[in-house]
Structure formats: structure tokens, C-alpha cells
Enzyme design. Sequence first.
Site, mmCIF file in Angstrom:
data_model
loop_
_atom_site.group_PDB
_atom_site.id
_atom_site.type_symbol
_atom_site.label_atom_id
_atom_site.label_comp_id
_atom_site.label_asym_id
_atom_site.label_seq_id
_atom_site.Cartn_x
_atom_site.Cartn_y
_atom_site.Cartn_z
ATOM 1 N N HIS A 51 0.857 -1.188 0.000
ATOM 2 C CA HIS A 51 0.000 0.000 0.000
ATOM 3 C C HIS A 51 0.893 1.238 0.000
ATOM 4 C CE1 HIS A 51 -3.878 -1.885 1.841
ATOM 5 N NE2 HIS A 51 -3.315 -2.694 0.965
ATOM 6 N N GLU A 53 0.958 3.847 1.910
ATOM 7 C CA GLU A 53 1.472 4.235 3.231
ATOM 8 C C GLU A 53 2.655 3.367 3.652
ATOM 9 O OE1 GLU A 53 -3.129 4.474 3.746
ATOM 10 O OE2 GLU A 53 -1.702 3.437 2.438
ATOM 11 N N CYS A 81 -6.287 1.914 5.888
ATOM 12 C CA CYS A 81 -6.913 0.650 6.253
ATOM 13 C C CYS A 81 -6.346 0.187 7.611
ATOM 14 C CB CYS A 81 -6.623 -0.386 5.172
ATOM 15 S SG CYS A 81 -4.894 -0.944 5.147
ATOM 16 N N CYS A 84 -2.437 -0.274 7.479
ATOM 17 C CA CYS A 84 -1.692 0.982 7.380
ATOM 18 C C CYS A 84 -1.833 1.822 8.644
ATOM 19 C CB CYS A 84 -2.141 1.747 6.144
ATOM 20 S SG CYS A 84 -1.686 0.880 4.604
#
Length: 158
Positions: A51, A53, A81, A84
Site C-alpha cells: 500500500h 502508506e 486501512c 496501514c
Amino acid sequence: MQNKFMKAAINEAKKAAVKDEVPIGAVIVYDGKIIARGHNTRQKTQNAINHAEIIAIQKACKKVGSWRLINCDIYVTLEPCPMCAGAIINSRISSVYFGAYDQKAGCAGTLYNLPEDERFNHRAKVVGGVMEQECANLLSDFFKQKREKQKQQKNLSE
């Protein structure tokens, strides 16, 4: 200042879209300067944890030479999410600024608010809705184009 850094995160998201990745981008800021950038690469790498992040956090840790990103802020185009949000807590990031809210997986205020949960040993301030419409449009436009492309391919194969 928030818009300046969110615009940089949006530019990262656009890089992801060009690569046919879900357009989510993140930047990490220390002392008024961007020290790390990231965007989704899950499709290319076939790695669930890639992801925006996570990639930005990894780069920032390398840059500062520590897993502790104290006094750093993260700007991300979509609400983090659970994974993260956990990485943000564990890396000791001070503040989270995000654009679009995530009704399905958002854990910085929508479903949960992990970064501000007082039960953890570290908390990060959360500010949602920074350039929200522009961030949300990136996602909705991307998925609209994907659906149109799938429809065209289906029509061609019939």
C-alpha cells in the site's frame, strides 16, 4: 500547507493510476519537507502489503535511519486501512492527514479510529477530508474507466 502536501500525495496516486494500480498516494513530511513518497504497487508486485502508506513508511525509515518517525506527518489520498493505521501507530508518526473517507476499510475514523485510540502506547492526530473531493474523484474515475474497459472487452469478445 495541508493542501501542498496532499497535492504531492495526489501526484503519487496519479503515478499508480498510470501503472493500472488503484490510485492511492502518500507522502511523509518532516520539518516542512517531504522525506518519502509512495503509491500502491499491489498489482505489479502481487504483494498484499504494498500500500502507498507502507511504501512511504519504509522509505522514510530508511531516510532517517530509524523505525521511529517521530515528528513526521503522513498525507494519504485515502483513509488508511487497518494494516496501514497499525503501521502508522508502530512507526510513531505524529499526524495523519487523509483525503477521501473509506466506507469499506477506513480505520482512521470511519470504521475505527486506530491512530487516536487511547489504548495504544502511541497515538497520531487524525485529520480527514483534506482535498476530499479531488481524492475521491481519482478513485471513482479510475474504477469507472476500469468498468468501461471491461464492458468494451466483453462486447468485443461476443
